[in-house]
Design a protein around this motif. Structure first.
Motif, PDB file in Angstrom:
ATOM      1  N   GLU A  53       0.863  -1.457  -0.079  1.00 25.25           N
ATOM      2  CA  GLU A  53      -0.668  -0.081  -0.091  1.00 25.25           C
ATOM      3  C   GLU A  53       1.138   1.243  -0.284  1.00 25.25           C
ATOM      4  OE1 GLU A  53      -3.119   0.113   3.623  1.00 25.25           O
ATOM      5  OE2 GLU A  53      -4.225  -1.433   2.182  1.00 25.25           O
TER       6      GLU A  53
ATOM      7  N   PRO B 234      -7.273   0.126  -1.168  1.00 28.84           N
ATOM      8  CA  PRO B 234      -5.780   0.277  -1.639  1.00 28.84           C
ATOM      9  C   PRO B 234      -6.288   1.416  -2.637  1.00 28.84           C
ATOM     10  CG  PRO B 234      -6.207  -2.248  -1.417  1.00 28.84           C
ATOM     11  CD  PRO B 234      -7.559  -1.255  -1.349  1.00 28.84           C
TER      12      PRO B 234
ATOM     13  N   GLU C 100      -3.905  -5.115  -5.856  1.00 31.29           N
ATOM     14  CA  GLU C 100      -4.467  -4.825  -4.256  1.00 31.29           C
ATOM     15  C   GLU C 100      -6.090  -4.579  -3.989  1.00 31.29           C
ATOM     16  OE1 GLU C 100      -2.488  -4.753  -0.578  1.00 31.29           O
ATOM     17  OE2 GLU C 100      -2.223  -5.537  -2.368  1.00 31.29           O
TER      18      GLU C 100
END
Length: 115
Positions: free
Chosen positions: A36, A74, A65
Motif C-alpha cells: 500500500e 487501496p 491490491e
C-alpha cells in the motif's frame, strides 16, 4: 559514440535520483514499506511528474491490491496520495533534498504545498 555515453550516463543519473527520491517520499510522507505504501508513493509521483511508467505501476498496483484484498481501501489511499501530489506547487524532482535534512517535515509540506 561520445553522445551515446553521455546520454546513457545522464539516464543512469536520472534513474538513480528517481530511486533516491522515491525513498525520500516514503519517509517524508510517512508511506510505509508495504504494498500500500508503494501504491501511495507511485500515486504521488505519477500525479506530480506524469511519468508513463510510474502511471503503469500505479494503476497495476491499485488493481492488483484491490483484487487481493477484495476491498476499495487501496484505491482510496492511492487516490488520496495522487491528489496530494497534484497539490504540490513546486517540481519536487528538482529539489536538492540534502539542503532539507534538518528541516521539519511540516515546514517542507507548507513550503511546497504538499500538506
Amino acid at each position: 559514440a561520445y553522445y551515446n555515453r553521455v546520454r546513457s550516463r545522464s539516464t543512469i543519473r536520472f534513474l538513480q535520483q528517481l530511486g533516491v527520491q522515491h525513498d525520500i517520499f516514503h519517509a517524508m510522507m510517512n508511506y510505509g514499506a508495504t504494498f500500500e505504501g508503494e501504491i501511495q508513493v507511485h500515486g504521488f509521483l505519477y500525479s506530480h511528474m506524469k511519468v508513463p511508467a510510474v502511471k503503469l505501476i500505479f494503476i497495476t498496483g491499485l488493481f492488483a491490491e484491490c483484487l487481493r484484498q477484495f476491498s476499495f481501501k487501496p484505491y482510496t489511499i492511492g487516490m488520496e496520495a495522487y491528489r496530494r501530489g497534484k497539490r504540490a506547487n513546486t517540481n519536487l524532482f528538482a529539489i536538492n533534498w540534502i539542503e532539507y535534512l534538518e528541516t521539519d517535515v511540516q515546514e517542507i509540506y507548507k513550503k511546497f504545498g504538499i500538506a
